[in-house]
Design an enzyme around this catalytic site. Structure first.
Site, PDB file in Angstrom:
ATOM      1  N   HIS A  24      -0.782  -4.616   1.023  1.00 34.52           N
ATOM      2  CA  HIS A  24      -0.040  -3.523   0.406  1.00 34.52           C
ATOM      3  C   HIS A  24       0.454  -3.959  -0.955  1.00 34.52           C
ATOM      4  O   HIS A  24       0.881  -5.094  -1.131  1.00 34.52           O
ATOM      5  CB  HIS A  24       1.152  -3.116   1.275  1.00 34.52           C
ATOM      6  CG  HIS A  24       1.593  -1.719   1.001  1.00 34.52           C
ATOM      7  ND1 HIS A  24       1.048  -0.636   1.649  1.00 34.52           N
ATOM      8  CD2 HIS A  24       2.503  -1.222   0.139  1.00 34.52           C
ATOM      9  CE1 HIS A  24       1.621   0.467   1.201  1.00 34.52           C
ATOM     10  NE2 HIS A  24       2.497   0.147   0.275  1.00 34.52           N
TER      11      HIS A  24
ATOM     12  N   ASP B 281       8.746   7.590   6.419  1.00 31.89           N
ATOM     13  CA  ASP B 281       8.329   7.146   5.084  1.00 31.89           C
ATOM     14  C   ASP B 281       7.578   8.250   4.361  1.00 31.89           C
ATOM     15  O   ASP B 281       7.731   8.435   3.155  1.00 31.89           O
ATOM     16  CB  ASP B 281       7.441   5.896   5.176  1.00 31.89           C
ATOM     17  CG  ASP B 281       7.065   5.413   3.775  1.00 31.89           C
ATOM     18  OD1 ASP B 281       7.976   5.104   2.996  1.00 31.89           O
ATOM     19  OD2 ASP B 281       5.874   5.392   3.454  1.00 31.89           O
TER      20      ASP B 281
ATOM     21  N   ARG C 206      11.625  10.467  -2.863  1.00 28.97           N
ATOM     22  CA  ARG C 206      12.040   9.461  -3.859  1.00 28.97           C
ATOM     23  C   ARG C 206      11.268   9.635  -5.152  1.00 28.97           C
ATOM     24  O   ARG C 206      11.804   9.489  -6.241  1.00 28.97           O
ATOM     25  CB  ARG C 206      11.833   8.055  -3.288  1.00 28.97           C
ATOM     26  CG  ARG C 206      12.858   7.693  -2.236  1.00 28.97           C
ATOM     27  CD  ARG C 206      12.432   6.448  -1.475  1.00 28.97           C
ATOM     28  NE  ARG C 206      12.179   5.336  -2.340  1.00 28.97           N
ATOM     29  CZ  ARG C 206      11.226   4.425  -2.125  1.00 28.97           C
ATOM     30  NH1 ARG C 206      10.442   4.496  -1.059  1.00 28.97           N
ATOM     31  NH2 ARG C 206      11.054   3.433  -2.961  1.00 28.97           N
TER      32      ARG C 206
ATOM     33  N   SER D   4      10.137   0.855   2.972  1.00 29.28           N
ATOM     34  CA  SER D   4       8.983   1.754   2.927  1.00 29.28           C
ATOM     35  C   SER D   4       7.696   0.985   3.198  1.00 29.28           C
ATOM     36  O   SER D   4       6.860   1.379   4.016  1.00 29.28           O
ATOM     37  CB  SER D   4       8.940   2.419   1.540  1.00 29.28           C
ATOM     38  OG  SER D   4       7.689   2.953   1.268  1.00 29.28           O
TER      39      SER D   4
ATOM     40  N   LYS E 169       5.548   0.781   7.128  1.00 29.85           N
ATOM     41  CA  LYS E 169       4.124   1.137   7.260  1.00 29.85           C
ATOM     42  C   LYS E 169       3.334  -0.042   7.828  1.00 29.85           C
ATOM     43  O   LYS E 169       2.439   0.128   8.641  1.00 29.85           O
ATOM     44  CB  LYS E 169       3.536   1.515   5.886  1.00 29.85           C
ATOM     45  CG  LYS E 169       3.977   2.883   5.402  1.00 29.85           C
ATOM     46  CD  LYS E 169       3.129   3.362   4.244  1.00 29.85           C
ATOM     47  CE  LYS E 169       3.514   2.739   2.931  1.00 29.85           C
ATOM     48  NZ  LYS E 169       4.653   3.335   2.253  1.00 29.85           N
TER      49      LYS E 169
HETATM   50  N1  URA Z   1       4.882   1.300  -2.167  1.00 29.58           N
HETATM   51  C1  URA Z   1       5.371   1.836  -1.040  1.00 29.58           C
HETATM   52  O1  URA Z   1       4.679   1.965  -0.036  1.00 29.58           O
HETATM   53  N2  URA Z   1       6.650   2.226  -1.021  1.00 29.58           N
HETATM   54  C2  URA Z   1       7.464   2.099  -2.084  1.00 29.58           C
HETATM   55  O2  URA Z   1       8.598   2.449  -1.980  1.00 29.58           O
HETATM   56  C3  URA Z   1       6.939   1.541  -3.270  1.00 29.58           C
HETATM   57  C4  URA Z   1       5.636   1.156  -3.282  1.00 29.58           C
END
Ligand code: URA
Length: 442
Positions: free
Chosen positions: A82, A161, A168, A183, A187
């Site tokens: 990620h 999320d 956001r 966040s 995930k």
């Molecule tokens: N990537 C994400 O999944 N969440 C965030 O808040 C910022 C970047």
């Protein structure tokens, strides 16, 4: 409990209890708490921060707001990656198929564009027909069948999320360390991977501007992962200029395809090889970084990574012929114009954030939640920090579908370069690494 009291407590710098965090997030996901209260709460968190304990609780509550996958009956070890978000960051499009092509399954939940930074899902949706909204069963079936899936967090997976991320983006509350950490890690925990590589971006074109901030974010996420029994490596990678050349959805898919076919930009290719190598290390496919890098290079050179990418496109309903001939078959903009160098010199600075914001102005990203985006538009950056340029040479090319938007983006981009007479060193790709595994280095 009342939402307004929880918002006020955080606004005044208070520490929220686990019950308060759970009550608030669960209420928001059920629809009992409206967007405006959730937005105020996000802003209070942005200004006041959260303790590591509050962040860990928030992550856990978000991860359990939907289903939490267990992939062990499909594969003994699944890896994931990620990025914390950057400009021109199309790494997943290359790295996920590359790693999967070694036989190490990759199951990834990605996001949409957020503020000035692009999102993998938006990029993938520039491929005609490509479906990012998969059901849980489809997600699992694809991991079993081809060892590779990149999809959205569905209503069943991390709904908290899904809602907070879009909120956001539209309320200027992205740049909060606990909100980003929770966040991303929610995930990752719900996605079921055993080992995760986090690409924590740092610099002008990232949510974390300094190496210290990025390190704090990385340490927080590595600790959350460790607490949940996952192996995590966080790479601190430079985002003081766009990664590669392309910024904008279809343009980035085109560049990712070129990279998968072995002729991508050198900086982007090296970045992908390093991220992939660390995934291979955590996935126990290699016993040293050198071995992992050699394996990653081999998967690119042999075409195995490219074949796996096409298999993913086909499985998710995308037009394989479009990625085989992206220059012709992916969405293309009508207006294509260069931004040229006013004089000769060396590129000393690129306003990476300006490039990201200019691509939003062109329509590649969203100004508010749910806005449609234009997959064709964006920017190609020709000159990177350290490059020499001649007067009148193109620094960038704008791809637009609207003359007004093009003019607005041009105005921003004309201020996004600084040239000097003296030669300038190129920027590093990475600034450090933090891992649950001892002894790892870059
Ligand atoms: N990537 C994400 O999944 N969440 C965030 O808040 C910022 C970047």
């Amino acid at each position: 409990m009342r939402a307004v009291d929880i918002i006020a407590k955080k606004r005044d710098g208070g520490r929220l209890s686990s019950e308060e965090i759970r009550w608030f997030v669960e209420g928001y996901v059920r629809g009992d708490i409206p967007d405006y209260q959730a937005a105020a709460w996000c802003m209070a968190v942005l200004f006041r921060g959260m303790t590591p304990e509050e962040t860990a609780v928030l992550t856990e509550v978000m991860a359990h707001s939907g289903e939490v996958l267990d992939l062990h009956h499909i594969a003994p070890r699944v890896v994931d990656k990620h990025s914390s978000g950057g400009v021109g960051d199309k790494t997943t499009l290359v790295v996920a198929p590359l790693v999967a092509s070694t036989g190490l399954p990759v199951a990834k939940m990605s996001g949409r564009g957020l503020g000035f930074s692009g999102g993998t899902l938006d990029k993938l949706e520039s491929i005609p027909g490509f479906r990012v909204e998969l059901s849980r069963d489809e997600f699992m079936a694809q991991v079993a069948e081809i060892g590779l899936v990149v999809a959205a967090q569905t209503a069943e997976l991390v709904p908290a999320d899904r809602r907070l991320y879009a909120l956001r983006d539209a309320t200027a509350t992205v740049e909060s360390l606990p909100l980003i950490a929770s966040s991303i890690m929610a995930k990752k925990l719900a996605g079921g991977a055993d080992a995760i590589v986090l690409d924590v971006k740092v610099g002008e074109g990232a949510f974390m501007r300094t190496v210290d901030e990025a390190r704090s974010l990385a340490e927080l996420m590595v600790e959350i992962g460790r607490h949940h029994g996952r192996e995590i490596t966080a790479l601190l990678s430079d985002m003081n200029q766009p990664l590669g050349h392309a910024v904008g959805n279809a343009l980035e898919v085109t560049e990712a395809v070129a990279t998968l076919r072995g002729h991508g930009p050198a900086d982007f290719t090296d970045h992908c090889l390093t991220v992939a190598a660390h995934m291979l290390l955590l996935g126990d496919r290699a016993s040293s970084l050198e071995e992992a890098l050699a394996l990653a290079r081999e998967q690119l050179a042999s075409g195995a990574a490219w074949e796996r990418f096409k298999a993913m496109v086909a499985h998710q309903g995308g037009a394989v012929e479009a990625v085989e001939d992206p220059g012709r078959m992916l969405p293309r903009a009508r207006l294509v114009e260069p931004v040229t160098a006013p004089r000769a010199g060396h590129v000393a600075w690129i306003g990476a954030r300006d490039v990201g914001l200019a691509s939003v102005l062109l329509g590649a990203g969203r100004e508010k939640k749910g806005d449609p985006i234009d997959h064709a538009v964006g920017i190609v950056v020709h000159k990177k920090v350290g490059d020499p340029v001649e007067a009148g040479e193109p620094l960038m090319t704008l791809h637009a579908n609207d003359a007004g938007r093009l003019a607005a983006a041009r105005e921003r981009l004309e201020r996004a370069y600084r040239l000097t007479e003296e030669p300038v060193e190129p920027l590093p790709l990475f600034h450090g690494l933090i891992s649950t595994r001892a002894g790892l280095a870059l």
